[in-house]
Write a protein that holds these residues in place. Structure first.
Motif, mmCIF file in Angstrom:
data_model
loop_
_atom_site.group_PDB
_atom_site.id
_atom_site.type_symbol
_atom_site.label_atom_id
_atom_site.label_comp_id
_atom_site.label_asym_id
_atom_site.label_seq_id
_atom_site.Cartn_x
_atom_site.Cartn_y
_atom_site.Cartn_z
ATOM 1 N N LEU A 34 0.811 -1.216 0.000
ATOM 2 C CA LEU A 34 0.000 0.000 0.000
ATOM 3 C C LEU A 34 0.843 1.266 0.000
ATOM 4 C CD1 LEU A 34 -2.616 -1.099 2.675
ATOM 5 C CD2 LEU A 34 -2.861 -1.190 0.188
ATOM 6 N N SER A 35 2.005 1.195 0.638
ATOM 7 C CA SER A 35 2.819 2.397 0.795
ATOM 8 C C SER A 35 4.137 2.336 0.027
ATOM 9 C CB SER A 35 3.129 2.618 2.279
ATOM 10 O OG SER A 35 3.930 1.558 2.772
ATOM 11 N N THR A 36 4.349 1.309 -0.724
ATOM 12 C CA THR A 36 5.595 1.050 -1.455
ATOM 13 C C THR A 36 6.807 0.997 -0.528
ATOM 14 O OG1 THR A 36 6.037 3.363 -2.070
ATOM 15 C CG2 THR A 36 4.699 2.046 -3.608
ATOM 16 N N THR A 37 6.576 0.624 0.721
ATOM 17 C CA THR A 37 7.664 0.421 1.673
ATOM 18 C C THR A 37 8.379 -0.879 1.326
ATOM 19 O OG1 THR A 37 6.489 1.600 3.404
ATOM 20 C CG2 THR A 37 8.188 0.070 4.119
ATOM 21 N N GLN A 38 9.682 -0.880 1.486
ATOM 22 C CA GLN A 38 10.455 -2.084 1.208
ATOM 23 C C GLN A 38 11.281 -2.548 2.404
ATOM 24 O OE1 GLN A 38 10.297 -3.833 -1.788
ATOM 25 N NE2 GLN A 38 8.609 -2.419 -2.108
ATOM 26 N N THR A 39 11.391 -1.715 3.422
ATOM 27 C CA THR A 39 12.214 -2.064 4.575
ATOM 28 C C THR A 39 11.488 -1.703 5.869
ATOM 29 O OG1 THR A 39 13.292 0.099 4.526
ATOM 30 C CG2 THR A 39 14.388 -1.693 3.347
ATOM 31 N N PRO A 40 11.809 -2.426 6.947
ATOM 32 C CA PRO A 40 11.201 -2.119 8.239
ATOM 33 C C PRO A 40 11.714 -0.783 8.796
ATOM 34 C CG PRO A 40 12.335 -4.251 8.277
ATOM 35 C CD PRO A 40 12.659 -3.595 6.987
ATOM 36 N N TYR A 41 10.941 -0.216 9.706
ATOM 37 C CA TYR A 41 11.320 1.009 10.403
ATOM 38 C C TYR A 41 11.619 0.669 11.856
ATOM 39 C CZ TYR A 41 9.660 3.924 6.556
ATOM 40 O OH TYR A 41 9.491 4.527 5.341
ATOM 41 N N SER A 42 12.632 1.308 12.416
ATOM 42 C CA SER A 42 12.964 1.105 13.817
ATOM 43 C C SER A 42 12.051 1.959 14.691
ATOM 44 C CB SER A 42 14.420 1.503 14.084
ATOM 45 O OG SER A 42 14.582 2.912 13.953
ATOM 46 N N SER A 160 5.984 -9.077 -5.235
ATOM 47 C CA SER A 160 6.170 -10.537 -5.183
ATOM 48 C C SER A 160 6.383 -11.133 -6.563
ATOM 49 C CB SER A 160 4.980 -11.207 -4.489
ATOM 50 O OG SER A 160 4.817 -10.690 -3.190
ATOM 51 N N GLY A 161 7.206 -10.473 -7.375
ATOM 52 C CA GLY A 161 7.551 -10.989 -8.686
ATOM 53 C C GLY A 161 6.531 -10.750 -9.777
ATOM 54 N N THR A 162 5.503 -9.954 -9.497
ATOM 55 C CA THR A 162 4.443 -9.702 -10.465
ATOM 56 C C THR A 162 4.159 -8.209 -10.576
ATOM 57 O OG1 THR A 162 3.396 -11.785 -9.825
ATOM 58 C CG2 THR A 162 2.044 -10.244 -11.062
ATOM 59 N N TYR A 163 3.958 -7.761 -11.804
ATOM 60 C CA TYR A 163 3.537 -6.372 -12.011
ATOM 61 C C TYR A 163 2.030 -6.276 -11.815
ATOM 62 C CZ TYR A 163 8.054 -5.030 -13.888
ATOM 63 O OH TYR A 163 9.380 -4.749 -14.027
ATOM 64 N N LYS A 164 1.618 -5.179 -11.157
ATOM 65 C CA LYS A 164 0.200 -4.969 -10.903
ATOM 66 C C LYS A 164 -0.202 -3.578 -11.386
ATOM 67 C CE LYS A 164 -0.024 -7.979 -6.879
ATOM 68 N NZ LYS A 164 -0.470 -8.088 -5.486
ATOM 69 N N ASP A 165 -1.434 -3.504 -11.884
ATOM 70 C CA ASP A 165 -1.983 -2.216 -12.302
ATOM 71 C C ASP A 165 -2.413 -1.426 -11.064
ATOM 72 O OD1 ASP A 165 -1.677 -3.121 -14.882
ATOM 73 O OD2 ASP A 165 -3.823 -3.392 -15.265
ATOM 74 N N GLU A 166 -2.338 -0.116 -11.196
ATOM 75 C CA GLU A 166 -2.817 0.768 -10.142
ATOM 76 C C GLU A 166 -3.835 1.721 -10.755
ATOM 77 O OE1 GLU A 166 -0.265 2.365 -6.756
ATOM 78 O OE2 GLU A 166 -0.427 4.111 -8.091
ATOM 79 N N LEU A 167 -4.932 1.932 -10.041
ATOM 80 C CA LEU A 167 -5.994 2.803 -10.522
ATOM 81 C C LEU A 167 -5.852 4.174 -9.884
ATOM 82 C CD1 LEU A 167 -8.967 0.297 -10.160
ATOM 83 C CD2 LEU A 167 -7.422 0.614 -12.107
ATOM 84 N N LEU A 168 -6.146 5.206 -10.659
ATOM 85 C CA LEU A 168 -6.104 6.571 -10.161
ATOM 86 C C LEU A 168 -7.532 7.066 -9.989
ATOM 87 C CD1 LEU A 168 -4.556 9.132 -9.398
ATOM 88 C CD2 LEU A 168 -4.447 9.694 -11.836
ATOM 89 N N TYR A 169 -7.854 7.452 -8.759
ATOM 90 C CA TYR A 169 -9.163 7.991 -8.422
ATOM 91 C C TYR A 169 -9.020 9.463 -8.069
ATOM 92 C CZ TYR A 169 -11.654 3.558 -8.331
ATOM 93 O OH TYR A 169 -12.264 2.382 -8.691
ATOM 94 N N GLN A 170 -10.068 10.233 -8.318
ATOM 95 C CA GLN A 170 -10.032 11.660 -8.081
ATOM 96 C C GLN A 170 -11.414 12.157 -7.656
ATOM 97 O OE1 GLN A 170 -9.595 13.943 -11.733
ATOM 98 N NE2 GLN A 170 -8.135 15.304 -10.715
ATOM 99 N N ILE A 171 -11.408 13.144 -6.789
ATOM 100 C CA ILE A 171 -12.640 13.855 -6.449
ATOM 101 C C ILE A 171 -12.327 15.342 -6.524
ATOM 102 C CG2 ILE A 171 -12.200 13.795 -3.946
ATOM 103 C CD1 ILE A 171 -15.244 13.558 -3.543
ATOM 104 N N ILE A 172 -13.211 16.056 -7.187
ATOM 105 C CA ILE A 172 -13.056 17.496 -7.344
ATOM 106 C C ILE A 172 -14.135 18.166 -6.496
ATOM 107 C CG2 ILE A 172 -13.136 19.423 -8.983
ATOM 108 C CD1 ILE A 172 -11.906 17.501 -11.045
#
Length: 177
Positions: A34-42, A160-172
């Protein structure tokens, strides 16, 4: 910051006592996608973050709030990020931490509170959200709160070794229901 109060939940500023909850969220690998985090935080880094969480959104360009039940139990987090006061827009993201708390309306109430806050108090014109094409529940949540799917970012994330699509949502702001 004043607590934003709803019927079943409140949104409030982060507190030093939230350290263990934030540590759990940031170090839970199931949330990393969800956050594109790849490493743990202390805990040290999270403590430093919490010490600076009071800084103004105009300075740090983000706002993270705790989603709390009326019993003050922490349920999740909701964020404004990439805050751009010139173009009057920001990204928005939400996480209800535990599966048993999802689907109870907490996320919808939190999202509606933050949308109202962003448009009323921050004078934003629009908000956007990036949602995995596989996350049907999140898509439904944002759609029921007035967001519209405006695009697909093909093969946007590599998980996990797979490309995934991401959707862009917007509210004006003019289109808020």
């Amino acid at each position: 910051m004043v607590t934003l109060s709803g019927t079943n939940i409140d949104l409030r500023a982060l507190e030093p006592e939230d350290l263990d909850f934030i540590y759990y969220i940031e170090n839970n690998e199931t949330f990393w996608e969800l956050s594109t985090t790849q490493t743990p935080y202390s805990k040290f880094l999270i403590r430093q973050y919490l010490e600076n969480a009071h800084r103004d959104i105009y300075e740090v360009k983000q706002l993270r709030l705790a989603i709390c039940g009326k019993d003050e139990a922490l349920l999740g987090l909701i964020d404004l990020f990439d805050f751009d006061p010139v173009h009057k827009r920001a990204g928005i993201g939400i996480l209800i931490a535990e599966k048993e708390d999802r689907g109870k309306g907490y996320g919808k109430e939190a999202l509606k509170l933050l949308i109202a806050y962003a448009f009323t108090h921050l004078n934003l014109h629009q908000l956007y959200a990036n949602i995995s094409a596989e996350n049907i529940n999140s898509q439904h949540l944002f759609e029921t709160c007035g967001f519209e799917k405006i695009g697909v970012k093909k093969d946007w994330t590599f998980v996990s070794g797979t490309y995934k699509d991401e959707l862009l949502y917007q509210i004006i702001q003019n289109n808020v229901h």
